[in-house]
Design a protein around this motif. Structure first.
Motif, PDB file in Angstrom:
ATOM      1  N   LEU A  84       0.832  -1.204   0.000  1.00  0.00           N
ATOM      2  CA  LEU A  84       0.000   0.000   0.000  1.00  0.00           C
ATOM      3  C   LEU A  84       0.867   1.255   0.000  1.00  0.00           C
ATOM      4  N   GLU A  85       1.917   1.244   0.797  1.00  0.00           N
ATOM      5  CA  GLU A  85       2.828   2.395   0.840  1.00  0.00           C
ATOM      6  C   GLU A  85       3.469   2.639  -0.521  1.00  0.00           C
ATOM      7  N   MET A 110       1.019  -2.000 -10.094  1.00  0.00           N
ATOM      8  CA  MET A 110       0.473  -0.879 -10.846  1.00  0.00           C
ATOM      9  C   MET A 110      -1.057  -0.885 -10.849  1.00  0.00           C
ATOM     10  N   GLU A 111      -1.661  -2.055 -10.715  1.00  0.00           N
ATOM     11  CA  GLU A 111      -3.122  -2.092 -10.618  1.00  0.00           C
ATOM     12  C   GLU A 111      -3.570  -1.405  -9.339  1.00  0.00           C
ATOM     13  N   LEU A 112      -2.810  -1.580  -8.278  1.00  0.00           N
ATOM     14  CA  LEU A 112      -3.110  -0.914  -7.010  1.00  0.00           C
ATOM     15  C   LEU A 112      -2.889   0.589  -7.130  1.00  0.00           C
ATOM     16  N   VAL A 113      -1.865   0.979  -7.874  1.00  0.00           N
ATOM     17  CA  VAL A 113      -1.589   2.407  -8.094  1.00  0.00           C
ATOM     18  C   VAL A 113      -2.750   3.067  -8.833  1.00  0.00           C
ATOM     19  N   ARG A 114      -3.271   2.374  -9.840  1.00  0.00           N
ATOM     20  CA  ARG A 114      -4.315   2.960 -10.688  1.00  0.00           C
ATOM     21  C   ARG A 114      -5.707   2.892 -10.058  1.00  0.00           C
ATOM     22  N   PRO A 126      -7.743   3.749  -6.756  1.00  0.00           N
ATOM     23  CA  PRO A 126      -7.948   4.251  -5.393  1.00  0.00           C
ATOM     24  C   PRO A 126      -8.915   3.365  -4.606  1.00  0.00           C
ATOM     25  N   ALA A 127      -9.878   2.758  -5.303  1.00  0.00           N
ATOM     26  CA  ALA A 127     -10.849   1.893  -4.621  1.00  0.00           C
ATOM     27  C   ALA A 127     -10.152   0.671  -4.030  1.00  0.00           C
ATOM     28  N   ARG A 128      -9.246   0.070  -4.792  1.00  0.00           N
ATOM     29  CA  ARG A 128      -8.510  -1.095  -4.283  1.00  0.00           C
ATOM     30  C   ARG A 128      -7.615  -0.709  -3.119  1.00  0.00           C
ATOM     31  N   ARG A 129      -7.011   0.474  -3.196  1.00  0.00           N
ATOM     32  CA  ARG A 129      -6.162   0.918  -2.086  1.00  0.00           C
ATOM     33  C   ARG A 129      -6.999   1.140  -0.835  1.00  0.00           C
ATOM     34  N   SER A 130      -8.166   1.719  -1.017  1.00  0.00           N
ATOM     35  CA  SER A 130      -9.056   1.939   0.120  1.00  0.00           C
ATOM     36  C   SER A 130      -9.476   0.607   0.743  1.00  0.00           C
TER      37      SER A 130
END
Length: 249
Positions: A124-125, A227-231, A233-237
């Motif tokens: 995440l970081e 990169m999927e996590l970077v693109r 925001p919903a997945r990061r949340s």
């Protein structure tokens, strides 16, 4: 997983070059921030590699211990049969070795799980740092584009105006004023041809080298970043929520 390599770029190296022999422009806040983010990304990547290496070490140690346990079991099982079921000293020793190896394997598994539990937070970081880096790099690119455009007007504005004026006179030469092309029509033709000529030079080494020099982006390998996590925001949340509840895998 390929090792991420990041070149630390000094403030002076990040200064925008406005042309060969020109003085470097002051480093902007966006450019300084971009360099800071690049260094933070490099640090996070190194920590991720260290964690992954520890996980791999624990996995190899666990597999070795499991192998030792399996070998000890085969040995005492064979000796037990040779001894007609009597628990000889060799059988008891080999059984103890098996239990010890299995205990080690369990401990290595527990250590692997503890280390791996830190990876979601680090992923995440990395994703959030990369997202900030890309956004900041876009700002730096916009700054460089604006400065390059201003430089073009300052250095070639008069030359372009003269060339366009001569082109207009040539196009309308000998034409009745009522049939002459308007300034807008002439500009469309002139700058259309100019644009086509420029496009033919976009891939020239001299052009690409100057673009890279003016952008001065730190060379970075993002292969270790999701990169999927970077693109997303919903997945990061979602991942952030899982980490907070301790359910991240």
């Amino acid at each position: 997983m390929s090792e991420i390599q990041t070149t630390n770029t000094t403030t002076s190296e990040l200064a925008i070059q406005l042309g060969e022999g020109a003085e470097a422009a002051p480093v902007s806040t966006s450019r300084q921030r971009m360099n800071e983010l690049a260094q933070q990304l490099a640090s996070a990547v190194q920590r991720k590699h260290a964690l992954v290496a520890k996980v791999d070490t624990m996995q190899r140690a666990k597999q070795a211990a499991q192998g030792d346990a399996a070998a000890a079991r085969q040995q005492w099982s064979a000796k037990l049969r040779d001894a007609d079921g009597n628990l000889t000293r060799d059988v008891q020793k080999l059984r103890a070795n098996e239990r010890s190896a299995l205990s080690l394997a369990e401990e290595y598994q527990a250590m692997e799980d503890e280390i791996a539990a830190e990876l979601p937070q680090l992923e995440l970081e990395l994703a959030e740092l990369a997202d900030c880096y890309f956004s900041t790099a876009e700002g730096v690119t916009s700054e460089a584009a604006s400065q390059s455009y201003e430089q073009l007007l300052a250095q070639a504005g008069d030359s372009l105006a003269v060339a366009f004026s001569l082109f207009s006179k040539a196009e309308n030469a000998g034409v009745h004023y009522r049939q002459s092309a308007s300034t807008g029509e002439l500009a469309s033709t002139f700058f259309g041809r100019l644009g086509e000529a420029v496009r033919h030079r976009l891939n020239d080494c001299a052009v690409t080298d100057q673009v890279a020099q003016q952008l001065a982006l730190p060379p970075m390998d993002m292969s270790a970043v999701d990169m999927e996590l970077v693109r997303s925001p919903a997945r990061r949340s979602q991942l952030r929520a899982q980490i907070s509840t301790g359910s991240a895998v």
